[in-house]
Enzyme design. Structure first.
Site, PDB file in Angstrom:
ATOM      1  N   ARG A  34       0.857  -1.193   0.000  1.00 26.67           N
ATOM      2  CA  ARG A  34       0.000   0.000   0.000  1.00 26.67           C
ATOM      3  C   ARG A  34       0.889   1.237   0.000  1.00 26.67           C
ATOM      4  O   ARG A  34       1.845   1.306   0.780  1.00 26.67           O
ATOM      5  CB  ARG A  34      -0.884  -0.002   1.251  1.00 26.67           C
ATOM      6  CG  ARG A  34      -1.897   1.116   1.271  1.00 26.67           C
ATOM      7  CD  ARG A  34      -2.641   1.182   2.597  1.00 26.67           C
ATOM      8  NE  ARG A  34      -1.996   2.099   3.516  1.00 26.67           N
ATOM      9  CZ  ARG A  34      -2.588   2.626   4.603  1.00 26.67           C
ATOM     10  NH1 ARG A  34      -3.833   2.289   4.897  1.00 26.67           N
ATOM     11  NH2 ARG A  34      -1.944   3.451   5.396  1.00 26.67           N
TER      12      ARG A  34
ATOM     13  N   TYR B  38      -3.804  11.476   5.641  1.00 26.06           N
ATOM     14  CA  TYR B  38      -4.021  10.195   6.300  1.00 26.06           C
ATOM     15  C   TYR B  38      -2.867   9.222   5.979  1.00 26.06           C
ATOM     16  O   TYR B  38      -2.448   9.099   4.829  1.00 26.06           O
ATOM     17  CB  TYR B  38      -5.353   9.538   5.852  1.00 26.06           C
ATOM     18  CG  TYR B  38      -5.309   8.075   6.150  1.00 26.06           C
ATOM     19  CD1 TYR B  38      -5.429   7.637   7.467  1.00 26.06           C
ATOM     20  CD2 TYR B  38      -5.005   7.139   5.158  1.00 26.06           C
ATOM     21  CE1 TYR B  38      -5.267   6.298   7.787  1.00 26.06           C
ATOM     22  CE2 TYR B  38      -4.844   5.806   5.467  1.00 26.06           C
ATOM     23  CZ  TYR B  38      -4.980   5.394   6.784  1.00 26.06           C
ATOM     24  OH  TYR B  38      -4.800   4.082   7.097  1.00 26.06           O
TER      25      TYR B  38
ATOM     26  N   ASP C  91      -5.217   3.752  -0.002  1.00 23.07           N
ATOM     27  CA  ASP C  91      -6.373   4.028   0.860  1.00 23.07           C
ATOM     28  C   ASP C  91      -6.785   5.492   0.710  1.00 23.07           C
ATOM     29  O   ASP C  91      -6.024   6.393   1.067  1.00 23.07           O
ATOM     30  CB  ASP C  91      -5.988   3.735   2.320  1.00 23.07           C
ATOM     31  CG  ASP C  91      -7.185   3.741   3.250  1.00 23.07           C
ATOM     32  OD1 ASP C  91      -8.277   4.142   2.812  1.00 23.07           O
ATOM     33  OD2 ASP C  91      -7.021   3.331   4.417  1.00 23.07           O
TER      34      ASP C  91
ATOM     35  N   HIS D 219      -9.378   6.678   2.239  1.00 18.29           N
ATOM     36  CA  HIS D 219      -9.850   6.974   3.599  1.00 18.29           C
ATOM     37  C   HIS D 219     -11.075   7.882   3.619  1.00 18.29           C
ATOM     38  O   HIS D 219     -11.113   8.878   4.350  1.00 18.29           O
ATOM     39  CB  HIS D 219      -8.706   7.539   4.460  1.00 18.29           C
ATOM     40  CG  HIS D 219      -8.713   7.022   5.865  1.00 18.29           C
ATOM     41  ND1 HIS D 219      -9.253   7.738   6.913  1.00 18.29           N
ATOM     42  CD2 HIS D 219      -8.310   5.855   6.395  1.00 18.29           C
ATOM     43  CE1 HIS D 219      -9.146   7.043   8.025  1.00 18.29           C
ATOM     44  NE2 HIS D 219      -8.578   5.882   7.730  1.00 18.29           N
TER      45      HIS D 219
ATOM     46  N   GLU E 290      -9.103   1.951  -1.807  1.00 21.47           N
ATOM     47  CA  GLU E 290      -9.886   1.632  -0.609  1.00 21.47           C
ATOM     48  C   GLU E 290     -10.709   2.827  -0.147  1.00 21.47           C
ATOM     49  O   GLU E 290     -10.236   3.965  -0.201  1.00 21.47           O
ATOM     50  CB  GLU E 290      -8.891   1.212   0.480  1.00 21.47           C
ATOM     51  CG  GLU E 290      -9.508   0.927   1.818  1.00 21.47           C
ATOM     52  CD  GLU E 290      -8.423   0.672   2.863  1.00 21.47           C
ATOM     53  OE1 GLU E 290      -7.301   0.243   2.497  1.00 21.47           O
ATOM     54  OE2 GLU E 290      -8.703   0.919   4.044  1.00 21.47           O
TER      55      GLU E 290
ATOM     56  N   GLU F 202     -13.893  -1.368   6.410  1.00 24.43           N
ATOM     57  CA  GLU F 202     -13.199  -1.476   7.696  1.00 24.43           C
ATOM     58  C   GLU F 202     -14.017  -0.886   8.845  1.00 24.43           C
ATOM     59  O   GLU F 202     -13.790  -1.234   9.993  1.00 24.43           O
ATOM     60  CB  GLU F 202     -11.808  -0.828   7.628  1.00 24.43           C
ATOM     61  CG  GLU F 202     -11.838   0.673   7.452  1.00 24.43           C
ATOM     62  CD  GLU F 202     -10.436   1.275   7.352  1.00 24.43           C
ATOM     63  OE1 GLU F 202      -9.577   0.668   6.698  1.00 24.43           O
ATOM     64  OE2 GLU F 202     -10.233   2.345   7.923  1.00 24.43           O
TER      65      GLU F 202
ATOM     66  N   ARG G  37     -13.722  -5.402   3.478  1.00 24.29           N
ATOM     67  CA  ARG G  37     -12.657  -5.205   4.477  1.00 24.29           C
ATOM     68  C   ARG G  37     -13.109  -5.363   5.923  1.00 24.29           C
ATOM     69  O   ARG G  37     -12.369  -5.055   6.851  1.00 24.29           O
ATOM     70  CB  ARG G  37     -12.036  -3.816   4.266  1.00 24.29           C
ATOM     71  CG  ARG G  37     -10.968  -3.929   3.204  1.00 24.29           C
ATOM     72  CD  ARG G  37     -10.277  -2.660   2.911  1.00 24.29           C
ATOM     73  NE  ARG G  37      -9.603  -2.000   4.017  1.00 24.29           N
ATOM     74  CZ  ARG G  37      -8.531  -2.464   4.650  1.00 24.29           C
ATOM     75  NH1 ARG G  37      -8.036  -3.648   4.339  1.00 24.29           N
ATOM     76  NH2 ARG G  37      -7.971  -1.759   5.614  1.00 24.29           N
TER      77      ARG G  37
ATOM     78  N   GLU H 254      -4.349  -7.117   5.438  1.00 18.99           N
ATOM     79  CA  GLU H 254      -3.481  -5.984   5.810  1.00 18.99           C
ATOM     80  C   GLU H 254      -2.604  -6.383   6.995  1.00 18.99           C
ATOM     81  O   GLU H 254      -3.065  -7.026   7.939  1.00 18.99           O
ATOM     82  CB  GLU H 254      -4.344  -4.767   6.183  1.00 18.99           C
ATOM     83  CG  GLU H 254      -3.530  -3.525   6.519  1.00 18.99           C
ATOM     84  CD  GLU H 254      -4.419  -2.321   6.839  1.00 18.99           C
ATOM     85  OE1 GLU H 254      -5.624  -2.511   7.103  1.00 18.99           O
ATOM     86  OE2 GLU H 254      -3.895  -1.195   6.818  1.00 18.99           O
TER      87      GLU H 254
ATOM     88  N   TRP I 232     -12.621  12.156   8.177  1.00 19.85           N
ATOM     89  CA  TRP I 232     -11.202  11.915   8.404  1.00 19.85           C
ATOM     90  C   TRP I 232     -10.783  10.609   7.745  1.00 19.85           C
ATOM     91  O   TRP I 232     -11.452   9.650   7.629  1.00 19.85           O
ATOM     92  CB  TRP I 232     -10.873  11.833   9.901  1.00 19.85           C
ATOM     93  CG  TRP I 232      -9.439  11.445  10.074  1.00 19.85           C
ATOM     94  CD1 TRP I 232      -8.358  12.220   9.829  1.00 19.85           C
ATOM     95  CD2 TRP I 232      -8.923  10.165  10.479  1.00 19.85           C
ATOM     96  NE1 TRP I 232      -7.201  11.515  10.035  1.00 19.85           N
ATOM     97  CE2 TRP I 232      -7.531  10.241  10.433  1.00 19.85           C
ATOM     98  CE3 TRP I 232      -9.552   8.969  10.860  1.00 19.85           C
ATOM     99  CZ2 TRP I 232      -6.703   9.167  10.763  1.00 19.85           C
ATOM    100  CZ3 TRP I 232      -8.739   7.899  11.182  1.00 19.85           C
ATOM    101  CH2 TRP I 232      -7.320   8.009  11.140  1.00 19.85           C
TER     102      TRP I 232
HETATM  103  O1  KDG Z   1      -8.424   3.455  13.806  1.00 17.56           O
HETATM  104  C1  KDG Z   1      -8.493   3.851  12.483  1.00 17.56           C
HETATM  105  C2  KDG Z   1      -7.557   3.012  11.656  1.00 17.56           C
HETATM  106  O2  KDG Z   1      -7.789   1.659  11.883  1.00 17.56           O
HETATM  107  C3  KDG Z   1      -7.684   3.279  10.172  1.00 17.56           C
HETATM  108  O3  KDG Z   1      -7.485   4.632   9.938  1.00 17.56           O
HETATM  109  C4  KDG Z   1      -6.659   2.444   9.420  1.00 17.56           C
HETATM  110  O4  KDG Z   1      -7.706   2.993   7.351  1.00 17.56           O
HETATM  111  C5  KDG Z   1      -6.976   2.273   7.983  1.00 17.56           C
HETATM  112  C6  KDG Z   1      -6.348   1.140   7.293  1.00 17.56           C
HETATM  113  O5  KDG Z   1      -6.714   0.916   6.140  1.00 17.56           O
HETATM  114  O6  KDG Z   1      -5.506   0.473   7.887  1.00 17.56           O
HETATM  115 MG    MG Z   2      -8.352   2.017   5.550  1.00 17.52          MG
END
Ligand code: KDG
Ligand code: MG
Length: 402
Positions: free
Chosen positions: A147, A159, A210, A212, A236, A262, A283, A339, A402
């Site tokens: 990644r 991020y 990612d 995010h 992602e 996630e 995820r 991951e 975020w």
């Molecule tokens: O607690 C938040 C994290 O787990 C997250 O920001 C991690 O996006 C993430 C990832 O893909 O590992």
């Molecule tokens: Mg993520």
């Protein structure tokens, strides 16, 4: 095989983790991860005050019935706190079952479907040259999937990119950080990053990224389309997924594969995304989506629609989750990738584990249960430290995702 004790252990070996330990009248115990980053004590209380007392005297072998009891019996269903607590109980009970039968968890699930579990690591840079250096290190270590995250010029904090040169940790001790964000600058920059990676390393390793949750659906469609020449393994969380139908718009415009989930807690969070084939990888993870018992249900449903698994595995899920996830991955017929972000050294000492890493592939080991333990005396030396995830604001101050 009656449950006689259920204890919650909160510890901070480098970062906060919540662990549930269930003990039977035969003296066998199992552990489950109950860590919800930035909201740890909510789950600890949910377990201590509301779940643990109802477990005492139950048959530890009735894993499905206990799952249903905690899910339906609470009346208030789903949500991250509830589902994380249920997951901790579930994983601890599967651990106990493995120990009493002398079998590793993956054998209980139906046995290994592959020789090892492909994991992806994080190559992160403050700028493109640094991201390329980190990528080279991962290639050297044998990673088959990497990644890439990178600082964006003129965006204060991005991020996945650490403030200093240490390991990235999303939560900040004692304070809620405010990050500033520009989708415009990000969208212009990211194709250049992938172009540089492919130009230097070619197409032999899987490339992941990612987003995010930062983009709107049409911006996500633009990103997916603009990076098609670099053949990503996945992009992602391109946009927040509460509105699952939004992903139709992204799909209409791009063949870049999509991974989501996630922050999901249940099969209902991913139902439309899976059944309409709006994503390629799901995820959802053991700790936040109801443990083995529920994640197995999600994976089986996903397999009907050719969606593969790609379990979340950041350092804020404990080594207990990592160990159990590797068993799950070794079994899941529709496994895609796992991951693996790694852990602070102190966390690895508090949680002795049977898993192994070799050239980008991991194996959970053959210890009975999930193969991860907790050193309680050592854990007690790292008291809980309040820490919070950041928030993001657009450049004009608007609160963003975020
Ligand atoms: O607690 C938040 C994290 O787990 C997250 O920001 C991690 O996006 C993430 C990832 O893909 O590992
Ligand atoms: Mg993520």
């Amino acid at each position: 095989m009656k449950i006689v004790r259920a204890d919650v252990i909160v510890t901070c070996p480098g970062r906060n983790f919540v662990t549930l330990k269930i003990v039977t009248d035969e003296g066998v115990y199992g552990i489950g991860d109950a860590t919800l980053n930035g909201r740890e004590l909510a789950v600890a209380s949910y377990l201590k005050d509301h779940v643990c007392p109802t477990l005492i005297g139950r048959d530890a072998g009735c894993i499905e019935d206990i799952w249903q009891y905690l899910y339906k019996g609470a009346y208030w269903r789903r949500g991250p706190v509830t589902m994380t607590a249920i997951a901790a109980v579930d994983v601890a009970l599967w651990d106990i079952l493995g120990k009493v039968t002398g079998m590793p968890l993956y054998r209980l699930l139906g046995g290994a479907s592959r020789d090892g579990v492909m994991v992806y690591g994080h190559a992160t840079g403050h700028d493109i040259p640094e991201a390329l250096d980190r990528y080279a290190e991962h290639v050297e270590m044998g990673y088959k999937a990497i990644r890439v995250q990178c600082g964006v010029p003129n965006v204060r904090s991005v991020y996945g990119v650490p403030k200093d040169n240490g390991m990235y940790e999303p939560a900040t001790k004692g304070t809620v950080e405010e990050h500033s964000w520009s989708s415009e600058k990000y969208l212009d920059f990211v194709p250049k990053l992938f172009e540089a990676v492919r130009a230097k390393f070619g197409f032999d390793t899987h490339l992941l990224h990612d987003v995010h949750h930062r983009l709107t659906p049409i911006e996500a469609a633009r990103l997916g389309k603009s990076v098609e020449p670099y053949r990503l393994f996945w992009m992602e969380d391109p946009t927040p997924a509460e509105n699952q139908a939004a992903f139709r718009l992204i799909r209409e415009h791009t063949v870049t594969p999509i991974a989501v989930g996630e922050v999901f807690n249940s099969i209902w969070d991913c139902k439309q995304l899976i059944e309409e084939q709006l994503i390629d990888y799901i995820r959802a993870t053991l700790t936040h989506a109801g443990g083995i018992t529920h994640l197995r249900r999600i994976a089986d449903f996903a397999s009907l629609c050719q969606v593969r698994t790609g379990c979340h595995g950041p350092s804020d899920l404990s080594p207990v989750c990592m160990g159990a996830a590797l068993h799950f991955d070794l079994w899941a017929p529709n496994f895609g990738v796992q991951e693996y972000m790694g852990f602070p050294e102190a966390a690895l000492e508090v949680f002795p584990h049977a898993w192994r890493f070799e050239r980008g592939m991991m194996h959970p080991g053959d210890a009975p249960g999930h193969g991860v333990d907790i050193d309680e005396a050592l854990a007690a030396r790292y008291p809980y430290t309040p820490a919070y995830l950041p928030v993001a604001r657009l450049e004009d101050g608007t609160l963003w995702n975020w």
